[in-house]
Scaffold this active site. Structure first.
Site, PDB file in Angstrom:
ATOM      1  N   ARG A 146     -49.355 -73.255 -20.015  1.00  0.00           N
ATOM      2  CA  ARG A 146     -48.448 -74.147 -20.382  1.00  0.00           C
ATOM      3  C   ARG A 146     -47.667 -74.148 -21.265  1.00  0.00           C
ATOM      4  O   ARG A 146     -46.591 -74.994 -21.562  1.00  0.00           O
ATOM      5  CB  ARG A 146     -49.350 -75.621 -20.513  1.00  0.00           C
ATOM      6  N   ALA A 180     -60.025 -66.940 -26.993  1.00  0.00           N
ATOM      7  CA  ALA A 180     -58.797 -66.584 -27.007  1.00  0.00           C
ATOM      8  C   ALA A 180     -58.084 -65.733 -25.700  1.00  0.00           C
ATOM      9  O   ALA A 180     -57.136 -65.027 -26.137  1.00  0.00           O
ATOM     10  CB  ALA A 180     -58.509 -65.991 -28.321  1.00  0.00           C
ATOM     11  N   LYS A 228     -50.655 -67.331 -26.326  1.00  0.00           N
ATOM     12  CA  LYS A 228     -50.702 -68.505 -26.994  1.00  0.00           C
ATOM     13  C   LYS A 228     -51.179 -68.649 -28.274  1.00  0.00           C
ATOM     14  O   LYS A 228     -50.600 -69.150 -29.358  1.00  0.00           O
ATOM     15  CB  LYS A 228     -51.581 -69.541 -26.172  1.00  0.00           C
ATOM     16  N   ASN A 241     -25.463 -57.574 -47.799  1.00  0.00           N
ATOM     17  CA  ASN A 241     -26.526 -56.803 -47.930  1.00  0.00           C
ATOM     18  C   ASN A 241     -26.369 -56.189 -46.602  1.00  0.00           C
ATOM     19  O   ASN A 241     -27.334 -54.928 -46.581  1.00  0.00           O
ATOM     20  CB  ASN A 241     -27.869 -57.456 -48.093  1.00  0.00           C
ATOM     21  N   SER A 258     -17.702 -67.777 -59.246  1.00  0.00           N
ATOM     22  CA  SER A 258     -17.357 -68.497 -57.908  1.00  0.00           C
ATOM     23  C   SER A 258     -16.812 -67.701 -56.860  1.00  0.00           C
ATOM     24  O   SER A 258     -15.868 -66.720 -57.154  1.00  0.00           O
ATOM     25  CB  SER A 258     -16.863 -69.811 -58.261  1.00  0.00           C
TER      26      SER A 258
HETATM   27  C1  UD1 Z   1     -60.932 -77.007 -22.924  1.00  0.00           C
HETATM   28  C2  UD1 Z   1     -62.410 -77.654 -22.592  1.00  0.00           C
HETATM   29  C3  UD1 Z   1     -61.943 -79.156 -22.612  1.00  0.00           C
HETATM   30  C4  UD1 Z   1     -61.832 -79.733 -24.096  1.00  0.00           C
HETATM   31  C5  UD1 Z   1     -60.311 -78.551 -24.684  1.00  0.00           C
HETATM   32  C6  UD1 Z   1     -60.193 -78.848 -26.102  1.00  0.00           C
HETATM   33  C7  UD1 Z   1     -63.278 -76.213 -20.943  1.00  0.00           C
HETATM   34  C8  UD1 Z   1     -63.416 -76.145 -19.634  1.00  0.00           C
HETATM   35  N1  UD1 Z   1     -62.314 -77.344 -21.198  1.00  0.00           N
HETATM   36  O1  UD1 Z   1     -59.859 -77.383 -22.164  1.00  0.00           O
HETATM   37  O2  UD1 Z   1     -63.461 -79.947 -22.565  1.00  0.00           O
HETATM   38  O3  UD1 Z   1     -61.343 -80.798 -24.345  1.00  0.00           O
HETATM   39  O4  UD1 Z   1     -60.592 -77.319 -24.569  1.00  0.00           O
HETATM   40  O5  UD1 Z   1     -59.166 -78.384 -26.687  1.00  0.00           O
HETATM   41  O6  UD1 Z   1     -63.891 -75.387 -21.701  1.00  0.00           O
HETATM   42  N2  UD1 Z   1     -60.018 -69.123 -22.696  1.00  0.00           N
HETATM   43  C9  UD1 Z   1     -60.730 -67.900 -22.505  1.00  0.00           C
HETATM   44  N3  UD1 Z   1     -60.967 -67.287 -21.322  1.00  0.00           N
HETATM   45  C10 UD1 Z   1     -60.425 -68.224 -20.145  1.00  0.00           C
HETATM   46  C11 UD1 Z   1     -60.122 -69.569 -20.296  1.00  0.00           C
HETATM   47  C12 UD1 Z   1     -59.958 -69.866 -21.516  1.00  0.00           C
HETATM   48  O7  UD1 Z   1     -61.012 -67.090 -23.400  1.00  0.00           O
HETATM   49  O8  UD1 Z   1     -60.965 -67.608 -18.805  1.00  0.00           O
HETATM   50  C13 UD1 Z   1     -59.820 -69.667 -23.978  1.00  0.00           C
HETATM   51  C14 UD1 Z   1     -58.427 -69.970 -24.211  1.00  0.00           C
HETATM   52  O9  UD1 Z   1     -57.659 -68.839 -24.903  1.00  0.00           O
HETATM   53  C15 UD1 Z   1     -58.404 -70.996 -25.131  1.00  0.00           C
HETATM   54  C16 UD1 Z   1     -59.737 -71.578 -24.809  1.00  0.00           C
HETATM   55  O10 UD1 Z   1     -60.510 -70.662 -24.113  1.00  0.00           O
HETATM   56  O11 UD1 Z   1     -58.403 -70.656 -26.542  1.00  0.00           O
HETATM   57  C17 UD1 Z   1     -59.815 -73.047 -24.241  1.00  0.00           C
HETATM   58  O12 UD1 Z   1     -59.228 -72.806 -23.012  1.00  0.00           O
HETATM   59  P1  UD1 Z   1     -57.757 -73.936 -22.418  1.00  0.00           P
HETATM   60  O13 UD1 Z   1     -57.336 -73.230 -21.138  1.00  0.00           O
HETATM   61  O14 UD1 Z   1     -56.951 -74.137 -23.401  1.00  0.00           O
HETATM   62  O15 UD1 Z   1     -58.772 -75.111 -22.158  1.00  0.00           O
HETATM   63  P2  UD1 Z   1     -58.557 -76.470 -22.097  1.00  0.00           P
HETATM   64  O16 UD1 Z   1     -57.800 -77.062 -21.058  1.00  0.00           O
HETATM   65  O17 UD1 Z   1     -57.657 -76.858 -23.384  1.00  0.00           O
HETATM   66 MG    MG Z   2     -56.894 -75.749 -24.745  1.00  0.00          MG
END
Ligand code: UD1
Ligand code: MG
Length: 420
Positions: free
Chosen positions: A16, A10, A23, A353, A372
């Site tokens: 995005r 997380a 997020k 209030n 009323s």
């Molecule tokens: C990722 C997967 C993808 C999968 C998708 C499912 C990778 C490279 N890709 O893509 O294959 O289909 O999830 O939803 O893993 N996060 C970190 N540190 C970082 C980057 C991300 O903790 O440096 C966490 C984010 O907070 C998030 C999760 O990892 O909760 C996934 O990251 P996100 O950037 O959403 O990856 P996707 O592009 O969705």
């Molecule tokens: Mg994701």
């Protein structure tokens, strides 16, 4: 659960989402998305849960329960780097590691259970969740050989034209043998297109080592949706809303029009209550049995509605208790109030209030009759069986004793009612 730990990823920026809020703290049906993930993971049993944080880590950390350990990822260098940040907590650990993304709130607890069970039964190095997606754009795709065995997960930017048609996607939920995860994750190379270390590269590496990789299918994107944009957020809301309404209907609540009914995940509703269209019930609201709610009703956090209560057309209740057998049928606002039993709240009644500085409290005792268009300026106490006449303004701190009838602007005691 013995020999088992979980890591929730997380730390990402959630670029995005285009938001000041991290997020994973964005709410879906009244609850931050990470809480759904944590609840599903917790439901597997008792074991250590680590959450990897980075972007606005303090804000997310404050939100986490005491049983969760925060791990900080110093630079946001991708999902493999996130796992590496947690590595020091796994020294000497031999067991299974569940890895879940914090942005997949639709995951069902039963699917996580099935994943862990399948992983332990097969003794695979990695078992991960996949889903069939009509529109797989943006997800990692599952690459299989002629035999159907998984050979890799390929991210969108690295797909060949042919691979873009693959509809089986990676949900981002994995169960690893710890030695396979930590043995290989350190060797993952930087993906130059995105300047990130992809955890998904581990699949290709394990497959090349001849390790066993298994998958389990989730129920499509209705379970595997990853929230990366505001559009995804509203899609997830639609799925969760349906689940919530279904649960209430199974519990004996009538929902006349699920399409226009919005009920948050922590709401409680008693049996044989009917929810009419265009109703929104937010936060920790509790509604008793046999109530009629809506149409066009907004129940906000802190609303407590007793049994056999009618809160109907164009009404709003906020941080207020309404006792059994009360009526509030037409365009009224009740906020910061406790209302006793059998109180009639006439059309257009408003508890005023807020005095511009603070919220003030209104108390209305049993069997009162609020005519009323009465405006009740808080703080205020209205006694048992008291009557406020139509169109009166009861000013703050004025005395409305039990059985009195008040009228006018400002309201004055006009006569008394017999109290039996
Ligand atoms: C990722 C997967 C993808 C999968 C998708 C499912 C990778 C490279 N890709 O893509 O294959 O289909 O999830 O939803 O893993 N996060 C970190 N540190 C970082 C980057 C991300 O903790 O440096 C966490 C984010 O907070 C998030 C999760 O990892 O909760 C996934 O990251 P996100 O950037 O959403 O990856 P996707 O592009 O969705
Ligand atoms: Mg994701």
């Amino acid at each position: 659960m013995a020999n088992f730990k979980a890591i929730i990823l997380a730390a990402g920026k959630g670029v995005r989402m285009n938001s000041d809020l991290p997020k994973v703290l964005h709410a879906v049906c009244g609850k931050p998305m990470i809480d759904y993930v944590i609840d599903a993971v917790r439901s597997l049993g008792s074991f250590k849960i680590y959450v990897v944080l980075g972007h606005q880590s303090e804000a997310v950390k404050q939100h986490l329960g005491k049983d969760i350990e925060a791990v900080i990822q110093k630079k946001l260098l991708g999902t493999a780097d996130a796992i590496r940040s947690a590595q020091h907590h796994f020294k000497g650990f031999r067991g299974d590691v569940l890895v879940v993304c914090g942005d997949t709130p639709l995951l069902k607890a039963e699917t996580l259970k099935a994943l862990v069970k399948a992983h332990r039964a097969s003794k695979a190095a990695c078992t991960f969740l996949t889903a069939e997606a009509d529109n797989p754009f943006g997800y990692g795709r599952v690459i299989r050989d002629g035999e159907g065995d998984v050979t890799a997960i390929c991210e969108e930017k690295d797909l060949t034209e042919d691979q873009k048609d693959i509809r089986e996607i990676n949900v981002g939920t994995y169960c690893f043998k710890s030695e396979d995860l930590f043995g290989v994750v350190k060797a993952i190379k930087l993906n130059k297109k995105k300047n990130e270390f992809y955890l998904t590269d581990i699949i290709d590496m394990l497959a090349k080592e001849g390790k066993k990789i298994r998958t389990l299918k989730a129920q499509g994107l209705a379970e595997g949706l990853g929230i990366n944009t505001r559009e995804d957020l509203s899609r997830a809301g639609a799925v969760l809303r349906k689940r919530i309404l279904k649960k209430f209907m199974n519990e004996g609540v009538t929902i006349i029009d699920p399409e226009t009914t919005y009920i948050d995940c922590n709401v409680k509703i008693g049996r044989d209550t009917v929810i009419f269209p265009c109703t929104m019930i937010e936060g920790d609201v509790v509604i008793g049995k046999k109530c009629l709610i809506g149409p066009f009703c907004h129940l906000r956090p802190g609303a407590r509605i007793g049994n056999t209560v009618e809160v109907r057309n164009f009404t709003e209740v906020s941080r207020a208790t309404i006792g059994d057998n009360c009526f509030m049928k037409h365009f009224s606002f009740v906020g910061d109030a406790v209302i006793g039993k059998r109180v009639n709240i006439g059309a257009g009644v408003v508890t005023a209030n807020f005095d511009g500085k603070q919220k003030n409290f209104t108390q209305i005792a049993d069997d009162a009759f609020i005519g009323s268009d009465s405006i009740l300026v808080a703080p205020l106490k209205i006694g048992k069986k008291a009557i406020t006449a139509a169109g009166c303004v009861v000013t703050k701190n004025s005395k409305v004793p039990a059985g009195s009838i008040v009228m006018g602007v400002p309201a004055k005691i006009n006569s008394r009612r017999k109290l039996r």
